[in-house]
Design a protein around this motif. Structure first.
Motif, short mmCIF file in Angstrom:
data_model
loop_
_atom_site.label_atom_id
_atom_site.label_comp_id
_atom_site.label_asym_id
_atom_site.label_seq_id
_atom_site.Cartn_x
_atom_site.Cartn_y
_atom_site.Cartn_z
N VAL A 46 31.68 36.20 38.59
CA VAL A 46 33.11 36.55 38.62
C VAL A 46 33.67 36.57 37.20
CG1 VAL A 46 35.40 35.76 39.31
CG2 VAL A 46 33.52 35.73 40.96
N ILE A 47 33.37 35.55 36.43
CA ILE A 47 33.89 35.46 35.06
C ILE A 47 33.38 36.62 34.21
CG2 ILE A 47 33.67 34.11 32.94
CD1 ILE A 47 33.84 31.59 34.74
N ALA A 48 32.11 36.97 34.36
CA ALA A 48 31.54 38.06 33.57
C ALA A 48 32.27 39.37 33.85
CB ALA A 48 30.05 38.22 33.89
N LYS A 49 32.74 39.56 35.07
CA LYS A 49 33.42 40.80 35.42
C LYS A 49 34.90 40.79 35.07
CE LYS A 49 30.32 42.21 39.16
NZ LYS A 49 30.01 43.54 38.58
N LEU A 73 31.78 42.08 44.57
CA LEU A 73 32.75 41.53 43.62
C LEU A 73 33.59 42.63 42.98
CD1 LEU A 73 30.73 38.71 41.82
CD2 LEU A 73 32.52 38.45 43.55
N ASP A 74 32.97 43.75 42.65
CA ASP A 74 33.74 44.87 42.08
C ASP A 74 34.85 45.29 43.03
OD1 ASP A 74 32.21 44.99 39.77
OD2 ASP A 74 30.85 46.53 40.56
N ASP A 75 34.53 45.37 44.31
CA ASP A 75 35.52 45.80 45.31
C ASP A 75 36.66 44.78 45.43
OD1 ASP A 75 36.53 47.50 47.24
OD2 ASP A 75 35.42 46.57 48.88
N ILE A 76 36.30 43.50 45.48
CA ILE A 76 37.31 42.45 45.63
C ILE A 76 38.19 42.36 44.39
CG2 ILE A 76 37.66 39.96 45.88
CD1 ILE A 76 35.04 39.94 47.53
N ILE A 77 37.60 42.41 43.21
CA ILE A 77 38.37 42.31 41.97
C ILE A 77 39.33 43.50 41.84
CG2 ILE A 77 38.22 42.36 39.45
CD1 ILE A 77 35.53 40.78 39.82
N TRP A 128 40.63 45.19 44.28
CA TRP A 128 41.72 44.99 45.25
C TRP A 128 42.70 43.94 44.74
CZ3 TRP A 128 42.86 40.55 48.25
CH2 TRP A 128 43.89 40.74 49.18
N LYS A 129 42.18 42.83 44.19
CA LYS A 129 43.06 41.78 43.67
C LYS A 129 43.94 42.31 42.53
CE LYS A 129 42.09 37.81 45.83
NZ LYS A 129 43.13 36.94 46.43
N ARG A 130 43.36 43.12 41.65
CA ARG A 130 44.14 43.68 40.54
C ARG A 130 45.23 44.61 41.07
NH1 ARG A 130 38.98 44.16 36.47
NH2 ARG A 130 39.56 42.40 35.13
N SER A 131 44.89 45.40 42.09
CA SER A 131 45.89 46.31 42.66
C SER A 131 47.03 45.52 43.31
CB SER A 131 45.25 47.25 43.67
OG SER A 131 44.88 46.56 44.85
N GLN A 132 46.69 44.38 43.92
CA GLN A 132 47.70 43.53 44.52
C GLN A 132 48.63 42.95 43.47
OE1 GLN A 132 47.31 44.61 47.85
NE2 GLN A 132 48.08 42.55 48.21
N LYS A 133 48.05 42.50 42.36
CA LYS A 133 48.87 41.94 41.28
C LYS A 133 49.80 43.00 40.69
CE LYS A 133 46.02 38.06 39.67
NZ LYS A 133 47.14 37.08 39.65
N THR A 134 49.29 44.23 40.55
CA THR A 134 50.12 45.31 40.03
C THR A 134 51.27 45.61 40.98
OG1 THR A 134 48.22 46.29 38.88
CG2 THR A 134 50.13 47.71 39.29
N ALA A 135 50.96 45.65 42.29
CA ALA A 135 51.99 45.92 43.29
C ALA A 135 53.04 44.83 43.31
CB ALA A 135 51.34 46.08 44.67
N PHE A 151 38.00 31.99 43.30
CA PHE A 151 37.44 32.19 41.97
C PHE A 151 38.07 33.39 41.27
CE2 PHE A 151 32.97 30.03 42.43
CZ PHE A 151 33.59 28.81 42.55
N VAL A 152 38.23 34.50 42.01
CA VAL A 152 38.79 35.71 41.40
C VAL A 152 40.23 35.47 40.96
CG1 VAL A 152 39.44 38.11 41.82
CG2 VAL A 152 37.22 37.27 42.62
N ASP A 153 41.03 34.84 41.81
CA ASP A 153 42.41 34.53 41.44
C ASP A 153 42.46 33.67 40.18
OD1 ASP A 153 43.64 35.95 43.48
OD2 ASP A 153 43.72 34.23 44.85
N GLN A 154 41.60 32.65 40.14
CA GLN A 154 41.60 31.76 38.98
C GLN A 154 41.18 32.50 37.71
OE1 GLN A 154 38.99 28.70 40.46
NE2 GLN A 154 40.66 27.55 41.43
N ALA A 155 40.17 33.35 37.81
CA ALA A 155 39.71 34.10 36.64
C ALA A 155 40.77 35.09 36.16
CB ALA A 155 38.40 34.83 36.96
N LEU A 156 41.42 35.78 37.10
CA LEU A 156 42.46 36.75 36.72
C LEU A 156 43.67 36.06 36.08
CD1 LEU A 156 42.37 39.15 39.81
CD2 LEU A 156 41.68 39.71 37.46
N SER A 157 43.86 34.79 36.40
CA SER A 157 44.98 34.03 35.83
C SER A 157 44.62 33.35 34.52
CB SER A 157 45.46 32.98 36.85
OG SER A 157 45.93 33.60 38.02
#
Length: 328
Positions: free
Chosen positions: A260-263, A312-316, A318-325, A197-203
């Protein structure tokens, strides 16, 4: 401090457990074939003087004998994991989850009775219709014609084996049934819902919810789950017992998608997809999966408490930091 063997130690839960065991002063040997585990999960521990990483399969009997010989305690987390992987390859599920567990138990007994943690799963309850599941509830697995049940059945056999070794040989076994463990480093490749869900929302979406979204699950942060594992292994009263390990706070999958979407981005849409298109016509799911964690609380004095919003805050993050890296 003791020498710990962690099978599946490069996996999502295993890598967090490895970190905490090292932080507690133990020596750790990780055995992982990197089929679902990832070397990058242990990159932060590279060069650690008390960490040994062995690349290999738990189906390799000679390798198993070697790593168990040098261990004081065993944390057996290696398994075929994830709904999609299990549905796609039930043969691998059965071969990976049963035979190596029996070999490890034999080696633990031969080594003088080494403390043994067996990672099991809420999947063993199958389709039990109760609102909350206790460790002594009946297992309601589906028909053998549905590959989806191969995982729960194989882990139930693992539990039977471990408890039999405890009764027959006095092996100090602790069994933990995990309920939707989540957190940084978990990937969505194998059907794990939150990273997907987080990957899909970030995309930019859409976020794909299978079926009607009314399925109910409880989500526990991996840090709290690892803390529970270590506490149980340090508690003699836990030996020979099975424990539900997870949160007991229920969320529907639709509510999860909305959170997830709200965040991430309120403009992202939700789309629904039938199970038949996600996993095939012979797939069936469990509508509600909520643990009773009373036994865990009574034994170690605590259970996972972090709320889903915090998780969710923690996972999002982390996912954003991964995308940046990755972008750099």
């Amino acid at each position: 401090m003791s020498r710990c063997l962690v099978t599946g130690g490069a996996g999502f839960i295993g890598s967090h457990l490895t970190e905490e065991l090292l932080a507690a002063g133990h020596h750790v040997t990780v055995l992982d074939n990197l089929s679902t585990g990832r070397a990058e999960n242990l990159s932060g521990l590279e060069g650690h003087p008390r960490l040994t990483i062995r690349a290999g399969s738990i189906t390799d009997q000679m390798l198993l004998a070697e790593v168990v010989r040098d261990a004081d305690s065993i944390y057996h987390l290696a398994a075929a994991v994830g709904v999609k992987l299990v549905a796609d390859d039930p043969v691998r599920t059965i071969e990976t989850n049963i035979y190596p567990t029996e070999m490890l138990l034999q080696l633990a007994v031969q080594g003088g009775g080494k403390p043994f943690f067996l990672a099991s799963t809420s999947e063993v309850y199958g389709k039990n219709p109760k609102e909350q599941w206790t460790e002594e509830d009946d297992l309601h697995l589906g028909p053998t014609s549905r590959p989806r049940w191969a995982y729960g059945c194989s882990k139930a056999i693992d539990e039977f084996l471990a408890l039999a070794y405890h009764r027959k040989h006095g092996l100090p076994v602790v069994i933990g049934r995990f309920f939707n463990v989540v957190g940084p480093r978990q990937v969505g490749h194998y059907g794990m819902v939150i990273p997907r869900f987080v990957d899909q929302a970030l995309s930019g979406g859409p976020v794909i919810v299978y079926d009607d979204g009314d399925q109910v699950r409880c989500f526990a942060h991996v840090r709290e789950v690892v803390a529970a594992i270590m506490s149980l292994m340090g508690t003699p009263a836990a030996q020979g017992q099975v424990f539900n390990i997870g949160s007991d706070k229920p969320w529907s999958i639709r509510q999860l998608a909305e959170a997830v979407i709200a965040k991430v981005d309120p403009a992202v849409r939700i789309e629904h997809l039938p199970y038949s298109k996600a996993y095939g016509d012979d797939f069936e799911d469990v509508r509600r999966r909520v643990p009773d964690v009373s036994r865990l609380k009574q034994t170690i004095g605590s259970s996972p408490q972090l709320g889903l919003e915090t998780i969710l805050d923690d996972i999002i993050a982390w996912k954003r930091s991964q995308k940046t890296a990755d972008a750099n």
